[in-house]
Design a protein around this motif. Sequence first.
Motif, PDB file in Angstrom:
ATOM      1  N   LEU A  69       0.837  -1.211   0.000  1.00 14.41           N
ATOM      2  CA  LEU A  69       0.000   0.000   0.000  1.00 14.41           C
ATOM      3  C   LEU A  69       0.867   1.254   0.000  1.00 14.41           C
ATOM      4  O   LEU A  69       1.741   1.418   0.856  1.00 14.41           O
ATOM      5  CB  LEU A  69      -0.907   0.024   1.241  1.00 14.41           C
ATOM      6  N   GLU A  70       0.583   2.136  -0.928  1.00 12.51           N
ATOM      7  CA  GLU A  70       1.348   3.386  -1.010  1.00 12.51           C
ATOM      8  C   GLU A  70       1.114   4.258   0.222  1.00 12.51           C
ATOM      9  O   GLU A  70       1.987   5.010   0.645  1.00 12.51           O
ATOM     10  CB  GLU A  70       0.913   4.148  -2.268  1.00 12.51           C
ATOM     11  N   CYS A  71      -0.095   4.143   0.798  1.00 13.43           N
ATOM     12  CA  CYS A  71      -0.458   5.013   1.921  1.00 13.43           C
ATOM     13  C   CYS A  71       0.016   4.457   3.263  1.00 13.43           C
ATOM     14  O   CYS A  71      -0.208   5.076   4.296  1.00 13.43           O
ATOM     15  CB  CYS A  71      -1.965   5.235   1.965  1.00 13.43           C
ATOM     16  N   TRP A  72       0.695   3.307   3.285  1.00 16.66           N
ATOM     17  CA  TRP A  72       1.094   2.700   4.562  1.00 16.66           C
ATOM     18  C   TRP A  72       2.555   2.998   4.888  1.00 16.66           C
ATOM     19  O   TRP A  72       3.461   2.618   4.153  1.00 16.66           O
ATOM     20  CB  TRP A  72       0.872   1.189   4.542  1.00 16.66           C
ATOM     21  N   ASP A  73       2.784   3.723   5.965  1.00 19.62           N
ATOM     22  CA  ASP A  73       4.142   3.984   6.445  1.00 19.62           C
ATOM     23  C   ASP A  73       4.072   4.164   7.966  1.00 19.62           C
ATOM     24  O   ASP A  73       3.032   3.896   8.573  1.00 19.62           O
ATOM     25  CB  ASP A  73       4.750   5.214   5.751  1.00 19.62           C
ATOM     26  N   SER A  74       5.168   4.626   8.565  1.00 16.59           N
ATOM     27  CA  SER A  74       5.182   4.729  10.028  1.00 16.59           C
ATOM     28  C   SER A  74       4.147   5.737  10.536  1.00 16.59           C
ATOM     29  O   SER A  74       3.579   5.579  11.614  1.00 16.59           O
ATOM     30  CB  SER A  74       6.585   5.105  10.518  1.00 16.59           C
ATOM     31  N   MET A  77       2.479  11.982  20.602  1.00 18.33           N
ATOM     32  CA  MET A  77       3.023  11.506  19.327  1.00 18.33           C
ATOM     33  C   MET A  77       1.843  11.234  18.407  1.00 18.33           C
ATOM     34  O   MET A  77       1.150  10.226  18.556  1.00 18.33           O
ATOM     35  CB  MET A  77       3.835  10.237  19.563  1.00 18.33           C
ATOM     36  N   LEU A  78       1.595  12.155  17.500  1.00 18.31           N
ATOM     37  CA  LEU A  78       0.424  12.046  16.635  1.00 18.31           C
ATOM     38  C   LEU A  78       0.662  12.869  15.364  1.00 18.31           C
ATOM     39  O   LEU A  78       1.090  14.021  15.443  1.00 18.31           O
ATOM     40  CB  LEU A  78      -0.787  12.621  17.392  1.00 18.31           C
ATOM     41  N   PRO A  79       0.398  12.289  14.204  1.00 20.51           N
ATOM     42  CA  PRO A  79       0.550  13.062  12.960  1.00 20.51           C
ATOM     43  C   PRO A  79      -0.381  14.275  12.970  1.00 20.51           C
ATOM     44  O   PRO A  79      -1.480  14.210  13.528  1.00 20.51           O
ATOM     45  CB  PRO A  79       0.125  12.067  11.875  1.00 20.51           C
ATOM     46  N   VAL A  80       0.037  15.333  12.321  1.00 17.39           N
ATOM     47  CA  VAL A  80      -0.694  16.601  12.384  1.00 17.39           C
ATOM     48  C   VAL A  80      -2.128  16.446  11.859  1.00 17.39           C
ATOM     49  O   VAL A  80      -3.048  17.104  12.336  1.00 17.39           O
ATOM     50  CB  VAL A  80       0.082  17.718  11.634  1.00 17.39           C
ATOM     51  N   ARG A  81      -2.330  15.550  10.911  1.00 18.14           N
ATOM     52  CA  ARG A  81      -3.678  15.402  10.339  1.00 18.14           C
ATOM     53  C   ARG A  81      -4.678  14.832  11.348  1.00 18.14           C
ATOM     54  O   ARG A  81      -5.879  14.934  11.153  1.00 18.14           O
ATOM     55  CB  ARG A  81      -3.639  14.541   9.075  1.00 18.14           C
ATOM     56  N   GLY A  97      13.532  18.302  14.903  1.00 17.45           N
ATOM     57  CA  GLY A  97      12.164  17.836  14.702  1.00 17.45           C
ATOM     58  C   GLY A  97      12.073  16.332  14.588  1.00 17.45           C
ATOM     59  O   GLY A  97      13.085  15.636  14.542  1.00 17.45           O
ATOM     60  N   ALA A  98      10.853  15.840  14.572  1.00 14.50           N
ATOM     61  CA  ALA A  98      10.604  14.410  14.342  1.00 14.50           C
ATOM     62  C   ALA A  98       9.173  14.262  13.856  1.00 14.50           C
ATOM     63  O   ALA A  98       8.279  14.956  14.354  1.00 14.50           O
ATOM     64  CB  ALA A  98      10.820  13.612  15.617  1.00 14.50           C
ATOM     65  N   PRO A  99       8.947  13.361  12.884  1.00 15.34           N
ATOM     66  CA  PRO A  99       7.576  13.169  12.397  1.00 15.34           C
ATOM     67  C   PRO A  99       6.648  12.749  13.531  1.00 15.34           C
ATOM     68  O   PRO A  99       7.027  11.943  14.379  1.00 15.34           O
ATOM     69  CB  PRO A  99       7.725  12.021  11.383  1.00 15.34           C
ATOM     70  N   GLY A 100       5.463  13.316  13.530  1.00 12.48           N
ATOM     71  CA  GLY A 100       4.484  12.959  14.549  1.00 12.48           C
ATOM     72  C   GLY A 100       4.697  13.651  15.880  1.00 12.48           C
ATOM     73  O   GLY A 100       3.970  13.416  16.831  1.00 12.48           O
ATOM     74  N   ARG A 101       5.734  14.487  15.972  1.00  5.63           N
ATOM     75  CA  ARG A 101       6.061  15.116  17.260  1.00  5.63           C
ATOM     76  C   ARG A 101       5.925  16.630  17.207  1.00  5.63           C
ATOM     77  O   ARG A 101       6.512  17.335  18.025  1.00  5.63           O
ATOM     78  CB  ARG A 101       7.497  14.754  17.674  1.00  5.63           C
TER      79      ARG A 101
END
Lengths: 77, 248
Positions: free
Chosen positions: A30-35, B93-97, B145-149
């Motif tokens: 899946l293209e949308c699946w990552d960390s 720890m959560l993506p901005v969306r 920085g760090a993704p989700g942070r």
Amino acid sequence: MTRAEFLQALEESFEVDQGTLEGNETLEDLECWDSMSALIYMALADEKLGITVSGEQIINCKTVNDLLDLLDDKLAA
Amino acid sequence: MDMTGKVMMVTGASSGIGRDTAVLLSQLGARVVLVGRNKDRLSQTLGMLQGTRHTIEAFDLANTDALPEWMKSIVQKSGSIYGIAHCAGTQLMLPVRMLKSQQVEEVLRTNVVSAIMLAKGFRQRGVNDAGGAIVFVSSVMGEVGAPGRSVYCASKSALHALTKSLALELAKDNIRVNCVAPGTLRTEMLEEAQSLLTATQIAEIERMQPLGFGAPRDVAHALAFLLAETGRWITGSVLIVDGGYTAH
């Protein structure tokens, strides 16, 4: 919440077209699946169903259905 | 680093960096005011301290409006406070969306507003009359920085900016203000590993720290150094204690 409704919530959060996810898809294909999408899935499981899923549980999942199976206790048939 | 007789407040004293800092300060002779939300866990910390006349203050620092008056009430019991090690904080720890404004506000209130109000409370007449020191505990995530942070990083970076402005503003009151920015500690990693990260991700983070994961005592040493006389010409500084994480 049913499996179909959770699948739809996943699609919305992953920002993919409705019907993209049916369950049998392999995660690594899946293209949308990552960390980040793994974090999104965890947040949805907590927000919608009150279930805490660990990173180790997710690493053992191969398909979208495996992700849904982790939530089986709280998902309506 | 003799702190004999000095009253030191330690927030977040129920666990981790806060608990270890409280123990170290007591070993250096300080009388420690232990602050946290959970009285039972504070009692556990109290049992680990050296010396006597330490006290427990069960208080939720998110109750920011009440904070300055609460500090006055502590002084009536413990005497004038010389220093604060502000170790309390929260993570997200959560993506901005996926972020909701309420979650953002909660993190900023706990990590930033509390620190500001604590400083306001500390500099009040009657709380600190002879000068002293504040040390905030931020994170290397305040520098990188760090993704989700994003929210967590923003809150810790805010502490760095706060440190510099407060240092300038409070110098005339003979109050030094500094910050310690730790990298990943073994204890925090274990907590996170149970909820969010995989073993592979943990190994990757460890690889980024040439000296490996730290221990709470590694950070406590830095806090004590900045609070004690050894830090008397240091203010407005952010001391990074990260096993080399940000040296990359």
